[in-house]
Each structure stands twice: as C-alpha cells, then as structure tokens.
Design a protein around this motif. Structure first.
Motif, PDB file in Angstrom:
ATOM      1  N   PRO A 162     -13.535 -19.898 -36.397  1.00 48.78           N
ATOM      2  CA  PRO A 162     -12.793 -20.569 -35.064  1.00 48.78           C
ATOM      3  C   PRO A 162     -12.016 -19.506 -34.321  1.00 48.78           C
ATOM      4  O   PRO A 162     -11.618 -18.575 -34.982  1.00 48.78           O
ATOM      5  N   ASP A 163     -11.813 -19.725 -33.120  1.00 49.94           N
ATOM      6  CA  ASP A 163     -11.101 -18.941 -32.302  1.00 49.94           C
ATOM      7  C   ASP A 163      -9.474 -18.695 -32.680  1.00 49.94           C
ATOM      8  O   ASP A 163      -8.907 -17.804 -32.349  1.00 49.94           O
ATOM      9  N   GLN A 164      -9.070 -20.018 -33.112  1.00 48.16           N
ATOM     10  CA  GLN A 164      -7.610 -20.096 -33.535  1.00 48.16           C
ATOM     11  C   GLN A 164      -7.395 -19.632 -34.960  1.00 48.16           C
ATOM     12  O   GLN A 164      -6.170 -19.794 -35.534  1.00 48.16           O
ATOM     13  N   ASP A 165      -8.614 -18.932 -35.657  1.00 51.76           N
ATOM     14  CA  ASP A 165      -8.296 -18.463 -36.867  1.00 51.76           C
ATOM     15  C   ASP A 165      -7.221 -17.630 -37.285  1.00 51.76           C
ATOM     16  O   ASP A 165      -7.498 -16.553 -36.362  1.00 51.76           O
ATOM     17  N   ALA A 166      -6.123 -17.598 -37.796  1.00 56.90           N
ATOM     18  CA  ALA A 166      -4.921 -16.655 -38.035  1.00 56.90           C
ATOM     19  C   ALA A 166      -5.202 -16.089 -39.432  1.00 56.90           C
ATOM     20  O   ALA A 166      -4.076 -15.390 -39.561  1.00 56.90           O
TER      21      ALA A 166
ATOM     22  N   GLN B  21      -3.844 -12.506 -39.845  1.00 54.84           N
ATOM     23  CA  GLN B  21      -2.376 -12.009 -39.488  1.00 54.84           C
ATOM     24  C   GLN B  21      -1.402 -12.996 -40.213  1.00 54.84           C
ATOM     25  O   GLN B  21      -0.118 -13.124 -40.244  1.00 54.84           O
TER      26      GLN B  21
END
Length: 535
Positions: A241-245, A248
């Motif tokens: 997913p684009d919001q995978d964090a 970080q």
C-alpha cells in the motif's frame, strides 16, 4: 516458506482459524530486523526501539482483526511461533490478555545464559526487549500466568541451551503452582536442534486442543507436505500500500520527547525535575549503585615542564579496575580547579597525565583523564566490541552508560583529595555525551566544557544510551544542567543554539559561553571574578 505453511495448515484442517504474520523484513512486511546485528543502527538503543515491539504491536492489531470476524471465538485465541516467532509469542502473551494459550518454540532461556555464552551474537534484534529493569524470561512468564503456557525446546539448540530454558521453566512452574494453576504450565523437550520436530508439534497441537477445545486427547497425526502456491498467500498482491510505513517504523513506533522552550523559570524547574527523574529511572537506572568506587593506589609519576603527573588506580562501582591520569602545575598552590575528561577511545596512550586525551588548558588548572572502559588497559578489540555493545542492553546498560559510571567513579575518587577545588567535566567529540550525562547525574560537578560534540542521538555514530531520546536529544538534555555554566570550545553547533536559548530565556545568558580554544578556558566563577576586577 513451506516450513511455516505446514503448521497453520494443520490448525486450519483441525477446526481452527489460523493467521500467519509476516515478520519484519520478510514477505510483504518491509523494514529492518537486524539493526545492531548487521546494519550499525546503534541509534535503536537510544530510541528505545526493538523490532520485538513492532512485532507485538502488529500481532495485537492482528488480534483486533480476528475479533472482528464472525467465525472467530475471541475468548479462545492463542499464539505460537518458532525462533523469532517464539519471542513474539512470549511478549504478546504478556502484553495482551486476549491470548489464552501461549506456546513459544525454541526461543526460551535466561538472560544470564545468553550473556555468558555470547549467544546474543546469533540473535537478530527482535529476540529481546529494551531491558531497563533487568527482567528475565521468567518475569515475562509471570505476566502470562495463569493462562495456559507451554515451552517447547530442543536440547541441541545452539542458541538456547537447556541450562537456561530449564531454569526459566522451573521458575515459571513455581509461579503457576503459587497460583494453583500447575496444570496450565509445562515444558516439552526433544533431542533436537533449533526447529520443529514431530514430537514437539504433537505436544503443541495437543496443548492447544486441551486448553482451547477442552479436548486432551493426544494428537497422533502430523503436518503434511502440501505447499500452497505463493500467489495464494499474498495479501497485497505483491504491491505494498502507498501508506505503508514499515520502513520507517523504527522512527515512528517509539514516541520521542518534544520538550519545548520554557515559558518561565517555575515551568522549567518542573520540566527539568521530571526529565532528570525519567533519566535516572530508565536510561541511567543502574549507573549510580550503592557500591562506591574504591581507591586502590596513588602513584607519583614525576614532573616535567608541563607540571606534576600522577596516577590513581581504583575499582569502579561494578568492580572493573580503572586508571586516572592527573597533571597539575608544579608551582601552583592548592586547592586548584580541576578539569576532568574521559579518555578518548582512539587514544594510543594516556602516559604522563593523559597524553592526547588531556585537555590542553593553560594557567593554574589541574587536569585528570579517567580511563573509562574500552580505553587504556580496558580497551576491547574487534573480537568482542560488537558483542559487548549488543549485550550490555540485556543488562539495562550500554557501553557509553558504563563509561559515564566510570567517569563518575573517577570523579568521586578525585573529589576526596583536598588539593582539588571546583570540578568541571570536559568532553570532546565522542566523549562529550559521556561528560554531559555525568554532570546531569552528579550535581556537584560545577561546569560542562564541550568541544565539537555530536548533535543528535538519532545519528547511529553517536554514543548510545538506552531510551534517551524518549527524554530528549543532546541539546535538550544538556539544558537540564541549568543553571550550571556550559562552555563550548570553538564553534557552537547549530543544534545547541536551542540550549543557549534556554539559558537566555531563563536570564542566565552569561553562563553559556563560547571560547576560541581550550587554552582560553577558566572556571566560570573565576573568569567572572577576573572580568569584574578588570572593570
């Protein structure tokens, strides 16, 4: 992995809903698992971060998801895993009481065994928690009790030896007996290496059936060899997913301190007291012990044009034998101001007053260089340094924190000498954080003198201190020395303008100095008296 498919498949084939989590750095879970192990991420220790924390957080969110499913009985959930999955089984069971059955596999033992065997060398960073309080596995077990708990281990496991896991199992068994729940704990072993065996699997499956299905019938079947195609197991279809964090997460999971500039002195005094208390009960919880440093010997080392040299030998608070090298002007009358420094790690010698580690002061000022551990005669070579830096946190310490303890021990020895007046600490480059934290722990240190200090504990090359960023970074923590004088030698790094602003806001701007050279340094009070007399 076919190895890990077979176990959840057995559960699914026998009436369970099975969910497999990708650990960090594998499958569709990105990020780093081996920060200090092979990536040089010593800042993880300063952040108070361990991948085990992320894995437990992910597992707790997995329980949230399972609870939401109509085909899951939320009152009958359990956890099991091998190796890294084993430690997460321990920690998830301790952290979340929704887990009713806990079965770690080949991931149980004592901190003592891991430290003395150097088996931490074989573990990635997920294997341990941030151990501020010197807990052992049996302490984690006490948080699981009295829920159903089975330890599964192999006697030939090179990472977890029987002497460790049997001792822990005995301690946990006593806890369950005290809670009148002896039948809810057990240890199963096999003559095997690190991994599953048919004997271990059948014991695990029987344990789950007994405590989640109320069916104690011994399981006789085992896993099958069928391998599910990889494509059937992807959650995100191979595209995260684009919001995978997760890449970080080591910077996001642990909340950093966001200390603000003080509005006034009462506000600052309150924040300062709280921060110093937090440092003393976490990062430096084991630095100042009841055991005092012990002077062994003082030796006069002669004199030259630079002054009179001397050497002290003493035992630190934890018994490590250490040296102090002193130098004082030959003709100066006692008592003299004393500037104390920790020896540099790269210093080739501390001969004759500290050699290259000695601050090059001028005038009637005595100096002392404390050979903190990993310098001088306690220098650790590449054959053990990496292990040492990874092992100390298992004891609630770090190597730089031990150096702070050593520096404070040396100062305690020197303070007993009537020839010394005020005592200030000096730190240059990597020794600057050691000087800063020594001063914060010893209010009798009169001044902090710094040259080219590192600016942030977020930098992996900055000396590491357990969880220190949860209290503040170097500029914020240096400000905790207020109202004691702080002197920078050479340029003032931009990050420390925040510290100077604190002093300005609180009306003590004159106590924050920047001087061109260490030869220009004079103790703050003496310098102010000299300036006043010139006027």
């Amino acid at each position: 992995s076919p190895t890990y498919q077979s176990h959840p498949r057995w559960f699914a084939e026998h009436g369970y809903v099975a969910l497999v989590l990708d650990p960090i750095q594998l499958g569709e879970s990105q990020g780093l698992h081996h920060g200090t192990h092979r990536e040089g991420r010593w800042d993880w220790q300063s952040r108070g971060y361990t991948p085990a924390g992320t894995e437990v957080w992910n597992a707790m969110r997995a329980l949230d998801y399972l609870e939401s499913r109509p085909d899951v009985d939320a009152e009958r959930m359990g956890v099991t895993g091998l190796s890294g999955g084993g430690v997460i089984s321990w920690c998830l069971g301790a952290a979340d009481e929704r887990v009713k059955v806990v079965v770690p596999v080949c991931q149980s033992g004592s901190i003592e065994q891991v430290v003395t065997d150097r088996s931490a060398d074989g573990h990635c960073d997920c294997a341990f928690w941030v151990n501020y309080y010197r807990w052992c596995w049996s302490d984690i077990g006490s948080l699981i009790a009295p829920r159903a708990f089975l330890i599964a281990s192999g006697t030939e496991d090179v990472l977890w030896r029987p002497v460790g896991y049997r001792d822990v199992a005995h301690r946990v068994r006593l806890q369950y007996a005290a809670l009148d729940a002896a039948d809810r704990f057990d240890l199963v072993e096999d003559l095997s290496q690190h991994g599953y065996t048919p004997r271990l699997r059948r014991a695990i499956f029987t344990w789950f059936n007994t405590h989640l299905k109320n069916d104690p019938t011994p399981v006789t079947d085992d896993v099958t060899d069928y391998v599910e195609p990889e494509a059937n197991l992807l959650v995100f279809g191979g595209k995260l997913p684009d919001q995978d964090a997760m890449r970080q997460v080591d910077r996001l999971l642990v909340k950093r301190s966001e200390r603000q500039l003080p509005a006034d002195l009462p506000n600052w005094n309150s924040d300062q007291a709280a921060a110093l208390h937090q440092l003393g009960t976490t990062t430096f919880r084991h630095t100042l012990t009841d055991s005092l440093p012990t002077l062994r010997e003082f030796r006069h080392d002669g004199s030259d044009a630079g002054g009179v040299a001397g050497s002290y030998t003493f035992n630190g608070r934890d018994g490590i034998p250490l040296w102090i090298r002193t130098k004082r002007p030959a003709a100066a009358a006692s008592p003299l101001p004393l500037l104390v420094a920790a020896a540099r790690i790269d210093a080739r010698s501390s001969f004759n007053g500290g050699s290259a580690s000695r601050p090059g002061v001028a005038g009637e000022i005595a100096t002392a260089v404390v050979e903190v551990r990993n310098t001088g005669t306690t220098s650790v070579g590449p054959g053990y340094l990496w292990s040492l830096r990874r092992t100390y946190p298992l004891l609630g310490e770090t190597l730089p924190e031990r150096q702070v303890s050593d520096l404070l021990g040396g100062i305690a020895i020197l303070r007993a000498e009537p020839m010394h007046q005020t005592i200030a600490v000096y730190g240059q480059e990597e020794t600057a954080p050691v000087a800063i934290y020594a001063a914060l722990l010893d209010p009798a240190i009169g001044e902090i003198v710094l040259a080219n200090p590192p600016t942030s504990h977020e930098d992996p090359t900055t000396p590491e201190f357990l969880g220190v960023l949860r209290v503040g970074d170097l500029p914020q923590n240096l400000a905790l020395a207020f109202p004691r004088p702080v002197t920078f030698v050479g340029n003032l790094p931009d990050a420390y303008r925040w510290t100077r602003q604190v002093y300005q806001t609180l009306g003590a701007e004159d106590r924050f100095r920047v001087i061109p050279s260490i030869r220009d340094w004079r103790p703050f009070e003496k310098s102010r008296t000299t300036t006043a007399s010139r006027k």
